[in-house]
Motif scaffolding. Sequence first.
Motif, short mmCIF file in Angstrom:
data_model
loop_
_atom_site.label_atom_id
_atom_site.label_comp_id
_atom_site.label_asym_id
_atom_site.label_seq_id
_atom_site.Cartn_x
_atom_site.Cartn_y
_atom_site.Cartn_z
N ILE A 28 0.84 -1.20 0.00
CA ILE A 28 0.00 0.00 0.00
C ILE A 28 0.87 1.25 0.00
O ILE A 28 0.64 2.19 -0.77
CB ILE A 28 -0.96 0.01 1.21
CG1 ILE A 28 -1.89 -1.20 1.15
CG2 ILE A 28 -1.77 1.30 1.23
CD1 ILE A 28 -2.78 -1.34 2.37
N ASP A 29 1.87 1.25 0.86
CA ASP A 29 2.81 2.38 0.90
C ASP A 29 3.50 2.55 -0.44
O ASP A 29 3.66 3.67 -0.94
CB ASP A 29 3.86 2.16 2.00
CG ASP A 29 3.67 3.12 3.17
OD1 ASP A 29 3.32 4.29 2.91
OD2 ASP A 29 3.86 2.71 4.31
N GLY A 70 1.13 3.88 -3.11
CA GLY A 70 0.89 5.30 -2.88
C GLY A 70 2.07 6.16 -3.28
O GLY A 70 1.90 7.24 -3.89
N LYS A 120 -5.35 -4.79 -5.04
CA LYS A 120 -5.91 -4.43 -3.74
C LYS A 120 -5.11 -3.28 -3.11
O LYS A 120 -5.68 -2.35 -2.53
CB LYS A 120 -5.88 -5.64 -2.80
CG LYS A 120 -6.51 -5.37 -1.45
CD LYS A 120 -6.49 -6.63 -0.57
CE LYS A 120 -7.09 -6.34 0.80
NZ LYS A 120 -7.04 -7.55 1.67
N ALA A 121 -3.78 -3.37 -3.26
CA ALA A 121 -2.92 -2.32 -2.71
C ALA A 121 -3.18 -0.97 -3.38
O ALA A 121 -3.21 0.07 -2.73
CB ALA A 121 -1.45 -2.71 -2.87
N LYS A 137 -5.99 0.01 -4.71
CA LYS A 137 -7.28 0.50 -4.22
C LYS A 137 -7.13 1.13 -2.84
O LYS A 137 -7.67 2.21 -2.57
CB LYS A 137 -8.28 -0.66 -4.18
CG LYS A 137 -9.69 -0.25 -3.77
CD LYS A 137 -10.62 -1.45 -3.79
CE LYS A 137 -12.03 -1.04 -3.36
NZ LYS A 137 -12.97 -2.20 -3.38
N GLU A 138 -6.41 0.45 -1.96
CA GLU A 138 -6.19 0.97 -0.60
C GLU A 138 -5.35 2.24 -0.62
O GLU A 138 -5.56 3.15 0.19
CB GLU A 138 -5.51 -0.09 0.27
CG GLU A 138 -6.38 -1.29 0.58
CD GLU A 138 -7.54 -0.94 1.48
OE1 GLU A 138 -7.39 -0.99 2.71
OE2 GLU A 138 -8.62 -0.58 0.94
N ALA A 139 -4.40 2.30 -1.56
CA ALA A 139 -3.55 3.50 -1.68
C ALA A 139 -4.39 4.71 -2.08
O ALA A 139 -4.13 5.83 -1.63
CB ALA A 139 -2.46 3.26 -2.71
N ARG A 199 -7.52 5.15 -1.23
CA ARG A 199 -8.20 5.53 0.01
C ARG A 199 -7.25 6.31 0.92
O ARG A 199 -7.62 7.34 1.50
CB ARG A 199 -8.68 4.29 0.75
CG ARG A 199 -9.96 3.66 0.20
CD ARG A 199 -10.41 2.53 1.13
NE ARG A 199 -10.65 3.01 2.48
CZ ARG A 199 -10.32 2.36 3.59
NH1 ARG A 199 -9.69 1.18 3.52
NH2 ARG A 199 -10.58 2.86 4.78
N ASP A 200 -6.03 5.81 1.01
CA ASP A 200 -5.04 6.42 1.89
C ASP A 200 -4.72 7.85 1.46
O ASP A 200 -4.50 8.73 2.30
CB ASP A 200 -3.76 5.57 1.87
CG ASP A 200 -2.75 6.03 2.89
OD1 ASP A 200 -3.05 5.94 4.10
OD2 ASP A 200 -1.66 6.48 2.49
N LEU A 242 -4.47 2.11 7.72
CA LEU A 242 -3.82 2.58 6.49
C LEU A 242 -2.51 3.30 6.83
O LEU A 242 -2.32 3.77 7.96
CB LEU A 242 -4.74 3.51 5.72
CG LEU A 242 -5.97 2.87 5.06
CD1 LEU A 242 -6.90 3.94 4.52
CD2 LEU A 242 -5.54 1.91 3.95
#
Length: 213
Positions: free
Chosen positions: A116-117, A120, A153-154, A156-158, A160-161, A197
């Motif tokens: 995720i990091d 991003g 998935k990462a 998508k979460e990024a 959000r983050d 997150l």
Amino acid sequence: TVRLCHPGEPDDDELKTLAETVDKPTAAATRLAIRAAIKKMGAGVDEATYDAVQESLTRSRNERKRKRLTAAWGVIAKAPKVAPDSFWGRAIARETGEISEAVRTELKKAATRGLIDYAGALTGVQRDYKGAPLAAEAKASLKKLGKSSEGKKALKEARRDAKFQKELDRALAHEDKKRWERAIRAYLRVVDRAGTLPAGARARARLAEMEAD
């Protein structure tokens, strides 16, 4: 014989000859040599351009040393255009290279913290360094990341983050102006909303640092 040389790099042991005249040069031969040197190296700059480039380099280096790489890039990208092979042209190229390497190092660090990091960070580089090789590299890495289910998935979460980044930026701005209570409230909002997150982790870490200070 008169030799006209490039100022070279700071660590050069030998100067690079751009042009030279014959033995006992005449004024005409010297002018021809000067024209040949200028053609290879590029025309000089006036005093205003000289000062502007020097200021851009100083500001960019200061921002880079403070780990504000995007700000450094913004400064150096707006520096006056000079001949690439001139003294200032090479100095700008060196600074651009230093920033690029620092960004790549930060991307490697982000990768060690998790997908995720990393996603991003790549997205940020693609956005902030548009038109530069760094952006193209980030785009290729994002494309590769999106080919796996974990990578998708990462990403998508990024996304959000990233929504919490503005709140983190506001908190940092409050800190810069020593508005500590406002900064703490901003960090607490991120902790409450971002959860696990990366933005939430960064906010918690900063709150811990402020408490220890």
